[in-house]
Enzyme design. Structure first.
Site, PDB file in Angstrom:
ATOM      1  N   LYS A  50       0.829  -1.213   0.000  1.00 59.83           N
ATOM      2  CA  LYS A  50       0.000   0.000   0.000  1.00 59.83           C
ATOM      3  C   LYS A  50       0.859   1.257   0.000  1.00 59.83           C
ATOM      4  O   LYS A  50       0.463   2.288  -0.540  1.00 59.83           O
ATOM      5  CB  LYS A  50      -0.962   0.006   1.191  1.00 59.83           C
ATOM      6  N   GLY A 175      -5.652 -12.273  -9.700  1.00 58.77           N
ATOM      7  CA  GLY A 175      -6.386 -12.119  -8.439  1.00 58.77           C
ATOM      8  C   GLY A 175      -5.948 -10.822  -7.767  1.00 58.77           C
ATOM      9  O   GLY A 175      -5.500  -9.878  -8.431  1.00 58.77           O
ATOM     10  N   GLU A 196      -4.354 -14.569 -16.719  1.00 56.11           N
ATOM     11  CA  GLU A 196      -5.246 -15.198 -15.732  1.00 56.11           C
ATOM     12  C   GLU A 196      -5.861 -16.453 -16.356  1.00 56.11           C
ATOM     13  O   GLU A 196      -6.379 -16.415 -17.467  1.00 56.11           O
ATOM     14  CB  GLU A 196      -6.338 -14.191 -15.314  1.00 56.11           C
ATOM     15  N   GLY A 260      -1.783 -17.299  -5.829  1.00 50.92           N
ATOM     16  CA  GLY A 260      -2.342 -17.694  -4.544  1.00 50.92           C
ATOM     17  C   GLY A 260      -1.253 -17.914  -3.509  1.00 50.92           C
ATOM     18  O   GLY A 260      -0.062 -17.855  -3.820  1.00 50.92           O
ATOM     19  N   HIS A 432     -23.264  15.487   1.405  1.00 46.65           N
ATOM     20  CA  HIS A 432     -23.073  15.916   0.019  1.00 46.65           C
ATOM     21  C   HIS A 432     -21.974  16.960  -0.047  1.00 46.65           C
ATOM     22  O   HIS A 432     -21.986  17.899   0.763  1.00 46.65           O
ATOM     23  CB  HIS A 432     -24.373  16.510  -0.519  1.00 46.65           C
TER      24      HIS A 432
HETATM   25  P1  NAD Z   1      -5.846 -15.011  -5.480  1.00 44.08           P
HETATM   26  O1  NAD Z   1      -6.427 -16.330  -5.126  1.00 44.08           O
HETATM   27  O2  NAD Z   1      -6.558 -13.772  -5.137  1.00 44.08           O
HETATM   28  O3  NAD Z   1      -5.554 -14.942  -7.040  1.00 44.08           O
HETATM   29  C1  NAD Z   1      -4.805 -15.898  -7.724  1.00 44.08           C
HETATM   30  C2  NAD Z   1      -5.269 -15.899  -9.150  1.00 44.08           C
HETATM   31  O4  NAD Z   1      -4.378 -16.692  -9.917  1.00 44.08           O
HETATM   32  C3  NAD Z   1      -6.646 -16.495  -9.344  1.00 44.08           C
HETATM   33  O5  NAD Z   1      -7.437 -15.586 -10.067  1.00 44.08           O
HETATM   34  C4  NAD Z   1      -6.387 -17.783 -10.097  1.00 44.08           C
HETATM   35  O6  NAD Z   1      -7.438 -18.120 -10.975  1.00 44.08           O
HETATM   36  C5  NAD Z   1      -5.116 -17.454 -10.844  1.00 44.08           C
HETATM   37  N1  NAD Z   1      -4.282 -18.589 -11.208  1.00 44.08           N
HETATM   38  C6  NAD Z   1      -3.996 -19.676 -10.461  1.00 44.08           C
HETATM   39  N2  NAD Z   1      -3.139 -20.485 -11.123  1.00 44.08           N
HETATM   40  C7  NAD Z   1      -2.863 -19.871 -12.314  1.00 44.08           C
HETATM   41  C8  NAD Z   1      -2.046 -20.183 -13.428  1.00 44.08           C
HETATM   42  N3  NAD Z   1      -1.286 -21.277 -13.436  1.00 44.08           N
HETATM   43  N4  NAD Z   1      -2.032 -19.339 -14.474  1.00 44.08           N
HETATM   44  C9  NAD Z   1      -2.768 -18.203 -14.462  1.00 44.08           C
HETATM   45  N5  NAD Z   1      -3.550 -17.856 -13.435  1.00 44.08           N
HETATM   46  C10 NAD Z   1      -3.598 -18.679 -12.367  1.00 44.08           C
HETATM   47  O7  NAD Z   1      -4.357 -15.050  -4.851  1.00 44.08           O
HETATM   48  P2  NAD Z   1      -3.264 -13.916  -4.775  1.00 44.08           P
HETATM   49  O8  NAD Z   1      -3.620 -12.756  -5.608  1.00 44.08           O
HETATM   50  O9  NAD Z   1      -1.964 -14.606  -4.989  1.00 44.08           O
HETATM   51  O10 NAD Z   1      -3.363 -13.487  -3.256  1.00 44.08           O
HETATM   52  C11 NAD Z   1      -3.155 -14.451  -2.230  1.00 44.08           C
HETATM   53  C12 NAD Z   1      -4.030 -14.163  -1.043  1.00 44.08           C
HETATM   54  O11 NAD Z   1      -3.608 -12.989  -0.397  1.00 44.08           O
HETATM   55  C13 NAD Z   1      -5.476 -13.987  -1.444  1.00 44.08           C
HETATM   56  O12 NAD Z   1      -6.289 -14.705  -0.567  1.00 44.08           O
HETATM   57  C14 NAD Z   1      -5.699 -12.528  -1.295  1.00 44.08           C
HETATM   58  O13 NAD Z   1      -7.027 -12.221  -0.918  1.00 44.08           O
HETATM   59  C15 NAD Z   1      -4.701 -12.134  -0.217  1.00 44.08           C
HETATM   60  N6  NAD Z   1      -4.323 -10.741  -0.444  1.00 44.08           N
HETATM   61  C16 NAD Z   1      -5.201  -9.769  -0.063  1.00 44.08           C
HETATM   62  C17 NAD Z   1      -4.911  -8.452  -0.316  1.00 44.08           C
HETATM   63  C18 NAD Z   1      -5.903  -7.399   0.072  1.00 44.08           C
HETATM   64  O14 NAD Z   1      -6.761  -7.667   0.900  1.00 44.08           O
HETATM   65  N7  NAD Z   1      -5.852  -6.220  -0.510  1.00 44.08           N
HETATM   66  C19 NAD Z   1      -3.741  -8.102  -0.973  1.00 44.08           C
HETATM   67  C20 NAD Z   1      -2.874  -9.115  -1.364  1.00 44.08           C
HETATM   68  C21 NAD Z   1      -3.181 -10.440  -1.074  1.00 44.08           C
END
Ligand code: NAD
Length: 455
Positions: A50, A175, A196, A260, A432
């Site tokens: 952030k 994601g 994605e 992920g 407002h």
């Molecule tokens: P995520 O699960 O949000 O997203 C991972 C994405 O990768 C998914 O959309 C999935 O479909 C895709 N994916 C998986 N395998 C793939 C592949 N081989 N090729 C292409 N796409 C593929 O996970 P993330 O973004 O890594 O984040 C991890 C965790 O950390 C999540 O649970 C997230 O909510 C958390 N996080 C939260 C925040 C926040 O609250 N602002 C910020 C960063 C991370």
């Protein structure tokens, strides 16, 4: 041998919240972490990302200043100062947290802990005993087996320490982490392509939000390849090359793997002492107790949303239960979700699809475009607020996209968690001109009395 009321393994948001609340409630606490207290959130996640995203917003403000009649130019980024700013924010917060933990008399043990019994943890040959044990070891980035890490193939951990702005980046995974990095790098001038596997970006959000996001990122010249599979990744001193199943070959300066995060539960001695683990996640009951009654598990190692604020609530909850108090947990659907890309995404409750599955055809929705909201126009914020209402009229989902919408999630979470009827909330006054009025307008519209909504 050290002995205390509570022994906590892992000093991230879950673990340190459990430690602080336990100490506040008069319990003696040992907090064990192999790294610095603060965990992923403070050192490799929420806070540093952030901080960089805020700098990215400033870059965008400079770049677009002329649209507002202000003469300014964006002359580039000084990586040393940028990363220095991020590191200063992190170290100040770390100092504050460490001070709080010391002031509360919490014993911090630096080392890697391993359970040796229902009430014992071993750290570097020393046994620490606790009446209750809290597992809060968090998660780490997942890397598909076929991908070899290198100086150019990074997880978010390395991306946050890159100390330079890549010329171009491929981001695997659209994601939360993927779109946040896409957004910040694009603001600093990086040419970004997101790959994605699923048919849309941020696939856990309501479909309408993904559609808006894809359109708004396109406007920022971020390329999204959805429904795309990677078949090969190669990197050398010059570049990284990613081949897609479609035959497309992408070349870039760096590849960020953001597919992920996996729970960190290996090598903790869990199964050996009878703690049930399923697919790497610790199995708990509704009160976050594992199959060994003296051992609790909290945060990312417990199946569900992987969010720092969920871990905070888990930590507070188990501390209160251990201290013999009544406490209640908010279920995952009632936990606010914010993605800090530009435009921001904020949501709570059920998507339209999930609500229709649960409540059938009587579900109502309304989408209020920020084009009708004065403050958003001033800010040049495109986006929308979408409400999902159950057949009884209660708000069961709020989905928002647009610069600044993260600040609207506070009201949205009250609507959802208190089961407020949209018509009831619609009579309240929204100041407002605020972006908050967009939520007010959506509430009026879904209750059948729109004010500033066309057709
Ligand atoms: P995520 O699960 O949000 O997203 C991972 C994405 O990768 C998914 O959309 C999935 O479909 C895709 N994916 C998986 N395998 C793939 C592949 N081989 N090729 C292409 N796409 C593929 O996970 P993330 O973004 O890594 O984040 C991890 C965790 O950390 C999540 O649970 C997230 O909510 C958390 N996080 C939260 C925040 C926040 O609250 N602002 C910020 C960063 C991370």
């Amino acid at each position: 041998m050290t002995s205390s009321d509570v022994v906590i393994l892992g000093g991230g948001p879950g673990g340190y919240a459990a430690a602080i609340r336990s100490a506040q409630l008069g319990l003696s606490v040992v907090l064990i972490d192999e790294a610095e207290i603060g965990g992923t959130c403070l050192h490799r996640g929420c806070i540093p990302t952030k901080a960089l995203l805020h700098a990215a917003e400033i870059a965008d403000a400079a770049r677009t200043a002329a649209q507002f009649g202000v003469n300014a130019t964006f002359d580039g980024v000084d990586p040393e100062k940028l990363y220095g700013f991020k590191n200063t924010v992190v170290s100040r917060l770390h100092k504050g947290l460490s001070g709080l933990i010391a002031a509360l008399g919490i014993t911090v043990v630096n080392g890697r802990g391993r359970l040796t019994g229902p009430t014992t943890v071993e750290v570097d040959g020393t046994t620490i005993t606790g009446r209750s044990i809290v597992l809060a070891t968090g998660s780490a980035p997942k890397v598909p087996g076929a991908i070899e890490m290198s100086d150019r193939v990074l997880t978010s951990d390395q991306a946050l320490e890159l100390n330079r702005i890549p010329e171009s980046a491929i981001i695997l995974g659209g994601g939360v982490i993927g779109v946040e990095f896409a957004s910040l790098w694009a603001s600093f001038g990086t040419k970004v392509t997101v790959v994605e596997a699923l048919p849309r970006l941020v696939p856990n959000e309501d479909v309408a939000i993904s559609t808006y996001l894809e359109r708004l990122l396109r406007r920022r010249r971020i390329t999204a390849k959805t429904g795309a599979r990677v078949t090969a990744v190669k990197s050398d001193d010059e570049a990284v090359q990613v081949t897609l199943e479609s035959g497309d070959v992408l070349n870039a300066d760096v590849l960020l793997v953001a597919v992920g995060r996996a729970p960190r539960t290996v090598g903790l001695g869990l199964e050996e002492i009878g703690v049930t683990v399923d697919g790497g996640l610790v199995v708990t009951d509704d009160e976050l107790r594992t199959s060994v009654p003296s051992v609790y598990a909290i945060g990312d190692i417990v199946g569900g949303l992987q969010l720092a604020h969920r871990a905070f609530q888990h930590g507070i909850f188990v501390a209160e239960r251990i201290a013999g108090r009544d406490a209640e947990l908010v279920a995952d659907a009632g936990i606010p979700r914010v993605t800090y890309c530009h435009p921001e995404i904020a949501s709570i409750g059920l998507t339209e699809e999930a609500a229709r599955e649960q409540y059938g055809d009587g579900v109502e929705t309304v989408t209020y475009d920020l084009a009708g909201n004065g403050r958003s126009q001033i800010l040049k914020a495109s986006g929308a607020v979408k409400l999902v209402v159950d057949p009884a009229g209660a708000v069961v989902g709020v989905h928002m996209i647009g610069a600044g919408v993260s600040e609207l999630i506070g009201e949205a979470q009250l609507l959802y968690n208190l089961g407020v009827k949209a018509a009831e909330a619609a009579r309240f006054v929204h100041a407002h001109p605020t972006q908050n009025e967009a939520l007010g307008e959506a509430l009026m519209a879904v209750s059948g009395a729109p004010l500033h909504l066309h057709g």
